[in-house]
Design a protein around this motif. Sequence first.
Motif, PDB file in Angstrom:
ATOM      1  N   VAL A   1       3.299  89.668 -20.743  1.00 39.31           N
ATOM      2  CA  VAL A   1       4.053  90.518 -21.668  1.00 39.31           C
ATOM      3  C   VAL A   1       3.687  91.986 -21.448  1.00 39.31           C
ATOM      4  CG1 VAL A   1       4.364  91.142 -24.099  1.00 39.31           C
ATOM      5  CG2 VAL A   1       4.427  88.738 -23.421  1.00 39.31           C
ATOM      6  N   VAL A   2       2.399  92.264 -21.357  1.00 36.94           N
ATOM      7  CA  VAL A   2       1.943  93.640 -21.122  1.00 36.94           C
ATOM      8  C   VAL A   2       2.477  94.152 -19.785  1.00 36.94           C
ATOM      9  CG1 VAL A   2      -0.100  95.076 -20.701  1.00 36.94           C
ATOM     10  CG2 VAL A   2      -0.081  93.442 -22.602  1.00 36.94           C
ATOM     11  N   CYS A   3       2.403  93.326 -18.759  1.00 41.03           N
ATOM     12  CA  CYS A   3       2.916  93.695 -17.437  1.00 41.03           C
ATOM     13  C   CYS A   3       4.413  93.978 -17.499  1.00 41.03           C
ATOM     14  CB  CYS A   3       2.617  92.572 -16.450  1.00 41.03           C
ATOM     15  SG  CYS A   3       3.237  92.869 -14.791  1.00 41.03           S
ATOM     16  N   SER A   4       5.155  93.135 -18.184  1.00 41.72           N
ATOM     17  CA  SER A   4       6.606  93.308 -18.283  1.00 41.72           C
ATOM     18  C   SER A   4       6.954  94.626 -18.959  1.00 41.72           C
ATOM     19  CB  SER A   4       7.222  92.144 -19.068  1.00 41.72           C
ATOM     20  OG  SER A   4       8.613  92.296 -19.179  1.00 41.72           O
ATOM     21  N   VAL A   5       6.311  94.902 -20.081  1.00 42.85           N
ATOM     22  CA  VAL A   5       6.591  96.152 -20.803  1.00 42.85           C
ATOM     23  C   VAL A   5       6.220  97.353 -19.946  1.00 42.85           C
ATOM     24  CG1 VAL A   5       5.922  97.553 -22.803  1.00 42.85           C
ATOM     25  CG2 VAL A   5       6.392  95.112 -23.091  1.00 42.85           C
ATOM     26  N   THR A   6       5.067  97.313 -19.316  1.00 43.68           N
ATOM     27  CA  THR A   6       4.585  98.446 -18.523  1.00 43.68           C
ATOM     28  C   THR A   6       5.480  98.709 -17.311  1.00 43.68           C
ATOM     29  OG1 THR A   6       2.318  97.947 -19.206  1.00 43.68           O
ATOM     30  CG2 THR A   6       2.595  99.365 -17.285  1.00 43.68           C
ATOM     31  N   VAL A   7       5.708  97.682 -16.520  1.00 47.16           N
ATOM     32  CA  VAL A   7       6.489  97.859 -15.290  1.00 47.16           C
ATOM     33  C   VAL A   7       7.944  98.212 -15.607  1.00 47.16           C
ATOM     34  CG1 VAL A   7       7.344  96.686 -13.219  1.00 47.16           C
ATOM     35  CG2 VAL A   7       4.970  96.399 -13.920  1.00 47.16           C
ATOM     36  N   SER A   8       8.535  97.504 -16.559  1.00 45.61           N
ATOM     37  CA  SER A   8       9.935  97.773 -16.906  1.00 45.61           C
ATOM     38  C   SER A   8      10.121  99.191 -17.437  1.00 45.61           C
ATOM     39  CB  SER A   8      10.438  96.774 -17.951  1.00 45.61           C
ATOM     40  OG  SER A   8      10.445  95.484 -17.434  1.00 45.61           O
TER      41      SER A   8
END
Length: 190
Positions: free
Chosen positions: A51-58
């Motif tokens: 979830v953290v990766c998705s928010v950050t990268v997106s």
Amino acid sequence: MESPDGQVVEDGTEELSIASDPKFVSELALAEYKTLRDEILKKMDHRTSLVVCSVTVSSAVLGFGVDRKSGPLLLVSPLVSLLLGIFILFHNTQIGTASEYLRVRFDEPLSKSSGGSLGWHIGMSDPKVRLRHRLLPYHIPLILIAIAPALVAFPLALANLDWVVWLLMGVDGGLLVLYAAQLTKYWDRV
């Protein structure tokens, strides 16, 4: 005649194996329970990282796309968020399946044998209770993390149309449909 484990065999049949020992069976059940709880916790940690990766990268890719006014770059954001959203949904399904197994295999029988005291899994087994408690603080944010980049990127990317934009919009649209289908199919387990 003796069996390989040293037990006497009568009439050509072996005595029951170690699996008939109640202490062994209860230790095995306890080990299975602990292993599945540990697996659930690890999957929950992985899900949080995703979830953290998705928010950050997106967010970063969407920001670069807006800054550079690049339709193709804008459309990489939904690609990442939807792929990670599908993977997060997969983790949720695995967590739900393992939790349901523990509830049916351990919590319900223990509850019945102890006079009906409810365990956590039993209290949370009603899908209406789970949905009511988790819809606003959990499900809606996870769904928005997966689809919001598409909702933002699609209109912005339409300002810079070329064949790459159309291709990426098709891929993103397909992933959006796949995400919605998986969410609908596994809704009762997440």
